[in-house]
Design an enzyme around this catalytic site. Structure first.
Site, short mmCIF file in Angstrom:
data_model
loop_
_atom_site.label_atom_id
_atom_site.label_comp_id
_atom_site.label_asym_id
_atom_site.label_seq_id
_atom_site.Cartn_x
_atom_site.Cartn_y
_atom_site.Cartn_z
N HIS A 173 -0.85 0.65 -9.93
CA HIS A 173 -1.55 -0.30 -9.04
C HIS A 173 -2.15 -1.48 -9.82
O HIS A 173 -3.36 -1.69 -9.82
CB HIS A 173 -2.63 0.42 -8.23
CG HIS A 173 -3.00 -0.31 -6.96
ND1 HIS A 173 -3.42 0.33 -5.82
CD2 HIS A 173 -3.00 -1.64 -6.65
CE1 HIS A 173 -3.67 -0.57 -4.87
NE2 HIS A 173 -3.43 -1.76 -5.36
N ARG A 204 0.86 -1.18 0.00
CA ARG A 204 0.00 0.00 0.00
C ARG A 204 0.90 1.23 0.00
O ARG A 204 1.95 1.24 0.68
CB ARG A 204 -0.90 0.03 1.25
CG ARG A 204 -2.12 -0.87 1.14
CD ARG A 204 -3.13 -0.34 0.12
NE ARG A 204 -4.33 -1.13 0.00
CZ ARG A 204 -4.51 -2.15 -0.84
NH1 ARG A 204 -3.53 -2.51 -1.65
NH2 ARG A 204 -5.67 -2.78 -0.90
N GLU A 254 -3.41 7.84 -4.29
CA GLU A 254 -3.80 7.40 -5.63
C GLU A 254 -5.07 8.11 -6.09
O GLU A 254 -5.97 8.32 -5.26
CB GLU A 254 -4.02 5.88 -5.61
CG GLU A 254 -2.75 5.13 -5.31
CD GLU A 254 -2.93 3.61 -5.29
OE1 GLU A 254 -4.01 3.11 -5.68
OE2 GLU A 254 -1.98 2.93 -4.88
C1 GLV Z 1 -4.96 -4.79 -4.12
O1 GLV Z 1 -4.25 -3.87 -3.91
C2 GLV Z 1 -5.62 -5.54 -3.10
O2 GLV Z 1 -5.54 -5.20 -1.92
O3 GLV Z 1 -6.27 -6.52 -3.45
#
Ligand code: GLV
Length: 317
Positions: A282, A235, A264
């Site tokens: 991402h 993250r 983001e």
């Molecule tokens: C993606 O970032 C997730 O947490 O699945």
């Protein structure tokens, strides 16, 4: 009739567990556009379940509104759930599910992709080629760091961290790992500072949230070798993005491979202009099969709750 709010378009086939008699799916009529907080609050009490994405903020206002109506479950189509105020959900008797397990291998592949691309300066080299800035082959051009045989420091040793460790053995890497609770396994390093200082590549696999915010800050970046490569597929807020950008600009860190960002879809402008950074939008779990399986894990959890069963992928209270 059960009603399920699905906030965004899901991958094809991902709604199958809910395409049954007695369930009305509300939502993709909104199109692939996020609901406003007001829309989310207005819809929440009128549905039994919300299937949401990590970009949807499920805060106290949404949960209180839902609890005043019939809302029973929030099903996040993600393994991370830092977008959901799950403490409040639990206190209101609303369960929260995520998608553990189905995305481990795909996300680990992304971490390896970033390790290789960042260590070998792939983005800078490709940008030069595309931009007409490659005059000819040169023996001193784009010289990266070897991944093969390097010391890999894995931060967060859950399912994804372990999937990365399995791949690393194929690269003959010396694998270290750090986690809050000792793993009891070879390579465990209790002190994160030590792992930062010893590793050639540091790959982050912790959850997000307050407990890990800026775990990698300016001080820990400074502990890393100037030849080190940092990879983040966890993250964004786990890394102080501004400090990372400055470390790259100053050459205090060799390279970075980043898939997640603090705010983001914004990316710190100093990171965008930093050298030796591979920046992905991402896409950690972004394979066709995995994204569909994530959707199925979320909609399957909702279907189970609507049947009066307890899904296996609930976040523990
Ligand atoms: C993606 O970032 C997730 O947490 O699945």
């Amino acid at each position: 009739m059960h009603r399920v709010l699905v906030t965004r378009e899901l991958p094809s086939g991902g709604l199958a567990p809910l395409e049954i008699d007695g369930v009305e799916i509300v939502g993709p009529r909104f199109g692939d556009v996020a609901l406003t907080p007001q829309e989310m609050i207005a819809e929440a009490p009128n549905v039994d379940a919300i299937v949401c994405l990590l970009t949807d903020r499920i805060d106290e206002a949404v949960l209180r509104s839902g609890a005043a109506g019939r809302l029973k479950i929030i099903a996040n189509v993600a393994v991370g759930y830092d977008n959901i105020d799950w403490n409040t959900a639990h206190s209101l008797g609303i369960v929260v599910s995520n998608t553990p397990g189905v995305l481990d291998e795909t996300t680990a592949d992304t971490a390896v992709l970033l390790m290789l691309a960042a260590s070998r300066l792939a983005s800078d080299a490709e940008a030069d080629l595309r931009g007409g800035r490659w005059p000819a082959w040169g023996i001193n051009q784009y010289l990266g760091m070897d991944v093969y045989g390097a010391t890999l420091g894995i931060v967060g040793y859950g399912r994804i961290g372990r999937a990365v460790a399995r791949r690393a053995t194929g690269f003959d890497m010396n694998v270290l790992h750090h986690s809050r609770t000792p793993s009891g396994e070879p390579g465990y390093i209790a002190d994160l500072d030590e792992l930062c200082a010893r590793s050639d590549i540091i790959s982050l696999h912790t959850p997000g949230g307050a407990a890990t915010r800026h775990l990698i800050d300016a001080r820990r970046l400074a502990l890393m070798k100037p030849t080190a490569v940092l990879v983040n597929t966890a993250r964004g807020p786990v890394v102080d993005e501004a400090a990372l950008a400055e470390a790259l600009h100053a050459g205090h860190l060799f390279a970075a491979g980043i898939d997640v960002y603090e705010h983001e879809p914004q990316v710190h402008e100093r990171l965008l202009s930093a050298p030796r950074a591979v920046l992905l939008p991402h896409i950690g779990s972004g394979s066709l099969a995995t994204r569909r399986n994530m959707a199925l894990a979320a909609t399957g959890a909702v279907a189970a709750v609507l049947r009066g069963e307890t899904p296996t992928n609930l976040i523990a209270r």
